[in-house]
Design a protein around this motif. Structure first.
Motif, PDB file in Angstrom:
ATOM      1  N   ILE A   1     -13.961 -44.183  18.830  1.00 59.28           N
ATOM      2  CA  ILE A   1     -14.361 -45.230  17.884  1.00 59.28           C
ATOM      3  C   ILE A   1     -15.432 -46.120  18.517  1.00 59.28           C
ATOM      4  CG2 ILE A   1     -12.115 -45.260  16.741  1.00 59.28           C
ATOM      5  CD1 ILE A   1     -11.438 -47.838  18.232  1.00 59.28           C
ATOM      6  N   ALA A   2     -16.165 -46.808  17.673  1.00 56.02           N
ATOM      7  CA  ALA A   2     -17.239 -47.690  18.148  1.00 56.02           C
ATOM      8  C   ALA A   2     -16.640 -48.940  18.794  1.00 56.02           C
ATOM      9  CB  ALA A   2     -18.152 -48.084  16.987  1.00 56.02           C
ATOM     10  N   ILE A   3     -17.128 -49.253  19.972  1.00 56.93           N
ATOM     11  CA  ILE A   3     -16.656 -50.451  20.666  1.00 56.93           C
ATOM     12  C   ILE A   3     -16.951 -51.705  19.850  1.00 56.93           C
ATOM     13  CG2 ILE A   3     -17.119 -51.923  22.696  1.00 56.93           C
ATOM     14  CD1 ILE A   3     -17.307 -49.342  24.343  1.00 56.93           C
ATOM     15  N   SER A   4     -18.056 -51.690  19.129  1.00 57.81           N
ATOM     16  CA  SER A   4     -18.424 -52.860  18.320  1.00 57.81           C
ATOM     17  C   SER A   4     -17.438 -53.112  17.183  1.00 57.81           C
ATOM     18  CB  SER A   4     -19.837 -52.687  17.752  1.00 57.81           C
ATOM     19  OG  SER A   4     -19.898 -51.517  16.933  1.00 57.81           O
ATOM     20  N   ASP A   5     -16.609 -52.125  16.850  1.00 59.02           N
ATOM     21  CA  ASP A   5     -15.620 -52.292  15.771  1.00 59.02           C
ATOM     22  C   ASP A   5     -14.296 -52.872  16.280  1.00 59.02           C
ATOM     23  OD1 ASP A   5     -17.354 -51.273  13.915  1.00 59.02           O
ATOM     24  OD2 ASP A   5     -16.520 -49.237  13.934  1.00 59.02           O
ATOM     25  N   ILE A   6     -14.204 -53.127  17.592  1.00 58.08           N
ATOM     26  CA  ILE A   6     -12.930 -53.555  18.186  1.00 58.08           C
ATOM     27  C   ILE A   6     -12.951 -55.056  18.478  1.00 58.08           C
ATOM     28  CG2 ILE A   6     -11.322 -53.231  20.109  1.00 58.08           C
ATOM     29  CD1 ILE A   6     -12.664 -50.468  20.548  1.00 58.08           C
ATOM     30  N   THR A   7     -11.914 -55.736  18.054  1.00 59.21           N
ATOM     31  CA  THR A   7     -11.713 -57.138  18.451  1.00 59.21           C
ATOM     32  C   THR A   7     -10.548 -57.171  19.434  1.00 59.21           C
ATOM     33  OG1 THR A   7     -10.254 -57.544  16.564  1.00 59.21           O
ATOM     34  CG2 THR A   7     -12.579 -58.113  16.297  1.00 59.21           C
ATOM     35  N   THR A   8     -10.648 -58.047  20.412  1.00 60.32           N
ATOM     36  CA  THR A   8      -9.583 -58.117  21.423  1.00 60.32           C
ATOM     37  C   THR A   8      -8.335 -58.765  20.843  1.00 60.32           C
ATOM     38  OG1 THR A   8     -10.494 -60.198  22.255  1.00 60.32           O
ATOM     39  CG2 THR A   8     -11.159 -58.176  23.378  1.00 60.32           C
ATOM     40  N   ASN A   9      -7.223 -58.487  21.480  1.00 56.50           N
ATOM     41  CA  ASN A   9      -5.924 -58.984  21.030  1.00 56.50           C
ATOM     42  C   ASN A   9      -5.790 -60.470  21.363  1.00 56.50           C
ATOM     43  OD1 ASN A   9      -3.208 -59.524  20.574  1.00 56.50           O
ATOM     44  ND2 ASN A   9      -2.514 -57.565  21.387  1.00 56.50           N
ATOM     45  N   PRO A  10      -5.612 -61.330  20.362  1.00 58.39           N
ATOM     46  CA  PRO A  10      -5.474 -62.764  20.646  1.00 58.39           C
ATOM     47  C   PRO A  10      -4.209 -63.085  21.438  1.00 58.39           C
ATOM     48  CG  PRO A  10      -4.943 -62.317  18.339  1.00 58.39           C
ATOM     49  CD  PRO A  10      -5.490 -61.051  18.913  1.00 58.39           C
ATOM     50  N   ASN A  11      -3.276 -62.148  21.486  1.00 61.62           N
ATOM     51  CA  ASN A  11      -2.019 -62.363  22.225  1.00 61.62           C
ATOM     52  C   ASN A  11      -2.020 -61.650  23.574  1.00 61.62           C
ATOM     53  OD1 ASN A  11      -0.623 -63.841  20.050  1.00 61.62           O
ATOM     54  ND2 ASN A  11      -0.814 -61.907  18.964  1.00 61.62           N
ATOM     55  N   GLN A  12      -3.211 -61.286  24.050  1.00 58.79           N
ATOM     56  CA  GLN A  12      -3.316 -60.630  25.357  1.00 58.79           C
ATOM     57  C   GLN A  12      -2.765 -61.562  26.436  1.00 58.79           C
ATOM     58  OE1 GLN A  12      -3.494 -58.854  28.253  1.00 58.79           O
ATOM     59  NE2 GLN A  12      -5.200 -57.661  27.413  1.00 58.79           N
ATOM     60  N   PRO A  13      -1.718 -61.138  27.148  1.00 56.46           N
ATOM     61  CA  PRO A  13      -1.156 -62.003  28.194  1.00 56.46           C
ATOM     62  C   PRO A  13      -2.113 -62.242  29.362  1.00 56.46           C
ATOM     63  CG  PRO A  13       0.384 -60.261  27.591  1.00 56.46           C
ATOM     64  CD  PRO A  13      -0.939 -59.917  26.984  1.00 56.46           C
ATOM     65  N   ARG A  14      -2.884 -61.199  29.699  1.00 63.10           N
ATOM     66  CA  ARG A  14      -3.772 -61.326  30.856  1.00 63.10           C
ATOM     67  C   ARG A  14      -4.938 -62.254  30.520  1.00 63.10           C
ATOM     68  NH1 ARG A  14      -3.677 -58.065  34.842  1.00 63.10           N
ATOM     69  NH2 ARG A  14      -2.677 -56.459  33.586  1.00 63.10           N
ATOM     70  N   GLN A  15      -5.134 -63.272  31.352  1.00 63.06           N
ATOM     71  CA  GLN A  15      -6.214 -64.220  31.125  1.00 63.06           C
ATOM     72  C   GLN A  15      -7.326 -64.094  32.154  1.00 63.06           C
ATOM     73  OE1 GLN A  15      -4.007 -67.882  31.206  1.00 63.06           O
ATOM     74  NE2 GLN A  15      -3.240 -67.626  29.134  1.00 63.06           N
ATOM     75  N   ILE A  16      -7.008 -63.492  33.299  1.00 66.62           N
ATOM     76  CA  ILE A  16      -7.991 -63.369  34.379  1.00 66.62           C
ATOM     77  C   ILE A  16      -8.294 -61.893  34.611  1.00 66.62           C
ATOM     78  CG2 ILE A  16      -8.449 -63.774  36.825  1.00 66.62           C
ATOM     79  CD1 ILE A  16      -6.564 -66.192  36.637  1.00 66.62           C
ATOM     80  N   PHE A  17      -9.562 -61.537  34.472  1.00 67.48           N
ATOM     81  CA  PHE A  17     -10.004 -60.172  34.733  1.00 67.48           C
ATOM     82  C   PHE A  17     -10.987 -60.227  35.902  1.00 67.48           C
ATOM     83  CE2 PHE A  17      -8.615 -60.166  30.370  1.00 67.48           C
ATOM     84  CZ  PHE A  17      -8.021 -58.929  30.197  1.00 67.48           C
ATOM     85  N   LYS A  18     -10.580 -59.693  37.052  1.00 67.76           N
ATOM     86  CA  LYS A  18     -11.428 -59.751  38.234  1.00 67.76           C
ATOM     87  C   LYS A  18     -12.579 -58.762  38.098  1.00 67.76           C
ATOM     88  CE  LYS A  18      -7.605 -61.152  41.218  1.00 67.76           C
ATOM     89  NZ  LYS A  18      -6.737 -60.780  42.375  1.00 67.76           N
ATOM     90  N   GLU A  19     -13.776 -59.279  38.338  1.00 69.02           N
ATOM     91  CA  GLU A  19     -14.950 -58.442  38.146  1.00 69.02           C
ATOM     92  C   GLU A  19     -14.942 -57.231  39.074  1.00 69.02           C
ATOM     93  OE1 GLU A  19     -19.731 -58.826  37.607  1.00 69.02           O
ATOM     94  OE2 GLU A  19     -18.425 -60.557  37.343  1.00 69.02           O
TER      95      GLU A  19
END
Length: 255
Positions: free
Chosen positions: A8-26
């Motif tokens: 599927i197209a990445i542009s069609d995806i919205t992230t989950n507002p209930n995602q527990p993870r808040q920090i994504f290390k680069e």
């Protein structure tokens, strides 16, 4: 609708507002991106049809970010029918199973699902296969000040340190936090120090305070004042007078 696996197209995806993870290390995203570039995406992300348009991400935000880092425009996804509540549960459980949420993210995730699904601590414990005391203790971490929560996220103190600090009056919490950092105390060492502190005689109003009160009374009455038994919370206030006139003045003021 059965689960469907498709690109599927990445542009069609919205992230989950209930995602527990808040920090994504680069660094982690870059490392994952390199792995995907070399080996492809081994595990697809999980999405559900959005209530508005496109898809809402349920699980796999790191994989999605890695694809975006690589400049890809599509991603392999498992499309599943899931309610809003099921989406919340799956996002939480998927991240807990990865075992790398920091304690504050975990606590916020628990509180979020309690609030939105109106669960009890026991019901949530059953849902995520944890004990009720574990859930309650994690959520208590949210009572810490933002600076202490940041210290947990940065691994300056552990949840064990934090739970001991939480038992202290708020005005003393930062003082003990600084001591932990300064002396590099383990949880056991902190526990010993707190125990020693609690066994010391309680601080009483000392002589400087007694002297101030004596001076205040002397100024009001115009006569020498002595307070005895001050630190025992019982005793005597002695007013010294030299003649009948001073005696009568004291009596009249006390009346």
């Amino acid at each position: 609708m059965k689960d469907i696996l498709k690109e599927i197209a990445i542009s069609d995806i919205t992230t989950n507002p209930n995602q527990p993870r808040q920090i994504f290390k680069e660094d982690d995203i870059q490392s994952l991106a390199q792995s995907i570039a070399n080996n492809g995406l081994i595990q697809p992300i999980v999405v559900r049809p959005s209530d508005i348009i496109g898809y809402e991400l349920i699980a796999g935000e790191r994989r999605l970010r890695a694809h975006q880092y690589l400049g890809k425009t599509t991603i392999r996804a498992l499309i599943t029918e899931a309610s809003y509540q099921e989406s919340m549960k799956q996002a939480l459980i998927e991240n807990l199973q990865r075992a790398d949420l920091n304690p504050i993210e975990e606590a916020k995730a628990y509180q979020n699902i309690l609030d939105k699904l109106s669960l009890t601590h026991q019901e949530l414990a059953d849902l995520v296969s944890k004990s009720r005391p574990y859930i309650s203790n994690q959520i208590r971490l949210l009572q810490l000040s933002p600076s202490l929560q940041d210290a947990i996220i940065a691994d300056q103190i552990s949840p064990g340190h934090a739970r001991l600090i939480l038992a202290l009056p708020k005005e003393k919490q930062d003082h003990w936090f600084q001591k932990i950092i300064q002396h590099q105390w383990s949880v056991h060492q902190l526990e010993k120090e707190l125990k020693k502190q609690s066994q010391r005689p309680k601080t009483q109003l000392g002589d400087p305070f007694k002297a101030d009160i004596e001076k205040e009374l002397q100024k009001t009455l115009g006569l020498p004042i002595h307070i005895s038994g001050f630190q025992q919370k019982k005793g005597q206030i002695t007013i010294s007078f030299q003649n009948e006139e001073e005696f009568n003045r004291v009596i009249n003021m006390l009346k």
